[in-house]
Design a protein around this motif. Sequence first.
Motif, PDB file in Angstrom:
ATOM      1  N   LEU A 132      -4.455  -6.063  -0.428  1.00  0.00           N
ATOM      2  CA  LEU A 132      -3.356  -7.201  -0.616  1.00  0.00           C
ATOM      3  C   LEU A 132      -2.071  -6.931  -1.008  1.00  0.00           C
ATOM      4  O   LEU A 132      -1.815  -5.887  -1.798  1.00  0.00           O
ATOM      5  N   ASN A 252      -7.105  -1.689 -15.027  1.00  0.00           N
ATOM      6  CA  ASN A 252      -6.509  -2.713 -13.665  1.00  0.00           C
ATOM      7  C   ASN A 252      -5.982  -2.108 -12.744  1.00  0.00           C
ATOM      8  O   ASN A 252      -5.602  -2.637 -11.647  1.00  0.00           O
TER       9      ASN A 252
ATOM     10  N   ILE B  85       4.085  -8.184 -13.315  1.00  0.00           N
ATOM     11  CA  ILE B  85       2.929  -8.091 -13.778  1.00  0.00           C
ATOM     12  C   ILE B  85       2.431  -7.068 -14.414  1.00  0.00           C
ATOM     13  O   ILE B  85       3.143  -6.119 -14.410  1.00  0.00           O
ATOM     14  N   VAL B  86       1.224  -7.024 -15.073  1.00  0.00           N
ATOM     15  CA  VAL B  86       0.840  -5.563 -15.513  1.00  0.00           C
ATOM     16  C   VAL B  86       0.186  -4.670 -14.620  1.00  0.00           C
ATOM     17  O   VAL B  86      -0.617  -5.372 -13.612  1.00  0.00           O
ATOM     18  N   GLY B  87       0.632  -3.335 -14.644  1.00  0.00           N
ATOM     19  CA  GLY B  87       0.116  -2.659 -13.589  1.00  0.00           C
ATOM     20  C   GLY B  87       0.638  -1.262 -13.645  1.00  0.00           C
ATOM     21  O   GLY B  87       0.925  -0.843 -14.675  1.00  0.00           O
ATOM     22  N   SER B  88       0.576  -0.619 -12.408  1.00  0.00           N
ATOM     23  CA  SER B  88       1.129   0.854 -12.523  1.00  0.00           C
ATOM     24  C   SER B  88       2.164   0.671 -11.557  1.00  0.00           C
ATOM     25  O   SER B  88       2.226   0.186 -10.632  1.00  0.00           O
ATOM     26  N   GLU B 117       1.398  -1.813  -8.769  1.00  0.00           N
ATOM     27  CA  GLU B 117      -0.080  -2.146  -8.399  1.00  0.00           C
ATOM     28  C   GLU B 117      -0.847  -2.669  -9.603  1.00  0.00           C
ATOM     29  O   GLU B 117      -0.960  -2.077 -10.450  1.00  0.00           O
ATOM     30  N   ALA B 118      -1.910  -3.566  -9.073  1.00  0.00           N
ATOM     31  CA  ALA B 118      -2.605  -4.183 -10.403  1.00  0.00           C
ATOM     32  C   ALA B 118      -4.065  -4.278  -9.236  1.00  0.00           C
ATOM     33  O   ALA B 118      -4.040  -5.173  -8.404  1.00  0.00           O
ATOM     34  N   MET B 119      -5.048  -3.852  -9.564  1.00  0.00           N
ATOM     35  CA  MET B 119      -5.960  -4.066  -8.802  1.00  0.00           C
ATOM     36  C   MET B 119      -6.062  -4.080  -7.409  1.00  0.00           C
ATOM     37  O   MET B 119      -6.824  -5.102  -6.822  1.00  0.00           O
ATOM     38  N   LYS B 120      -5.410  -3.100  -6.952  1.00  0.00           N
ATOM     39  CA  LYS B 120      -5.254  -2.827  -5.374  1.00  0.00           C
ATOM     40  C   LYS B 120      -4.547  -3.968  -4.783  1.00  0.00           C
ATOM     41  O   LYS B 120      -4.491  -4.225  -3.423  1.00  0.00           O
ATOM     42  N   LEU B 121      -3.669  -4.767  -5.706  1.00  0.00           N
ATOM     43  CA  LEU B 121      -2.704  -5.636  -4.990  1.00  0.00           C
ATOM     44  C   LEU B 121      -1.344  -4.884  -5.107  1.00  0.00           C
ATOM     45  O   LEU B 121      -1.191  -4.481  -6.361  1.00  0.00           O
ATOM     46  N   MET B 122      -0.874  -4.482  -4.173  1.00  0.00           N
ATOM     47  CA  MET B 122       0.336  -3.603  -4.115  1.00  0.00           C
ATOM     48  C   MET B 122       1.472  -4.780  -3.985  1.00  0.00           C
ATOM     49  O   MET B 122       1.744  -5.554  -3.028  1.00  0.00           O
ATOM     50  N   ASN B 123       2.234  -4.862  -5.072  1.00  0.00           N
ATOM     51  CA  ASN B 123       3.340  -5.750  -4.986  1.00  0.00           C
ATOM     52  C   ASN B 123       4.855  -5.062  -5.146  1.00  0.00           C
ATOM     53  O   ASN B 123       4.989  -4.314  -5.936  1.00  0.00           O
TER      54      ASN B 123
END
Lengths: 259, 155
Positions: A132, A252, B85-88, B117-123
Amino acid sequence: MEEKLFSLEKFDLLLDTEWIARNFIYLDEVDSTNSFLLKSKDIKINGSVALSEKQNEGRGRLDRTWLSARGLNLTFSVLFTKLKKIEKLNFLNMGSSLVVAQTLENLYALKTELKWPNDVLINKKKISGILLESVSSGSKITRVVLGIGINVNQPIFHGDFRIEPTSIKIETGNYGDKERILAEVLNRLELMIDKIDENPDSMLDDWRERCRMIGDEVEVRQNDKSKYGIFDDIDKDGNLLLKVKGKIEKINFGDISLT
Amino acid sequence: MDINLVKKLVKVLEESKLSELEVEQEGLKVKLSKGTAFKGETFAPHHFVPQPQFHGIELKESNEVKDKAEPAAQAKDLHEVKSPIVGSFYRAPSPDAEPYVRVGDRVSTGTVLCIVEAMKLMNEIISEVDGEIVKILVENGQPVEYNQPLFLVKI
């Protein structure tokens, strides 16, 4: 090896959606269907689907390669232009893997397993991967693209893989029906999107039921570091809860594997 | 306390952009302040040159000036890019690739700056402004919180 190109006529008869795939772009060959929909700013219709017989640079997380032989498998992406809440995207991510699992269970009576956050496995082997991608400017999301790869008729996979791949052909011995699989995935996806708006907890319950790693000792690889613990559960937002020395840690991102 | 040291401190205060200076040495405390309040508009903390540290003496910035100056300066010529978002945080599309942007790079509206990235969502985060990257506030691969500033862009 039988190469059977996608039949749009057959697919159209099976598609039962209101808005997903009502704009359908068939590509013979492309770098990646995700990149195509992310870059093609002139494509603005919500729910547009791009399908390609062959991806030359199919991608996974952090530009990992997604290999798929021409004409044998399904590689496609869905464009969302009306998803504005970024926190909902985690649900879309997990909900999509659930939709693929439910489709394969229904059509081929396969026993699927979900790997956090969104891989679909059969007998511990990977049959489907999801990526995604979104674009944001300030706090606004401008584009969301959901890329799904499903191994359908590839009889053999060459190379080294993080998780060994499999296909419907390998698992059942028979050729899978690409048009039927795609139509059912998209039909279910449209319903899933309503569901995650109304009741994300119920989607997470269905997801949890198919995740057989809960309770197991796992390794979570985050870039160059690893964390070890018990996969305790997922929380209400879909984060992995890892129990390390009796304490719960929220995860996460990362790759998880059994230790 | 040595009177020459006090004179030196007065000079330090006069030549600096500080409005107040408080010094404590061997139990004696001296507090110096400038007569007129410093106008914050032209003062930006990011342009601040670190002052030399005196042994046993603490230089103190006026919080009042800092608090006033920060939003004014940032609104004027510095744009903060924050994480939605919270992420990497990733500066490049893959571990082996070149970073999207470096300090000194000119960016325009729509330039890709990074991925969170958060939970394999690449923003992908794109720039909302035209300007120059003056600071990258997070290291590659580090976790980021919601609304955490990632880049400073000089407009």
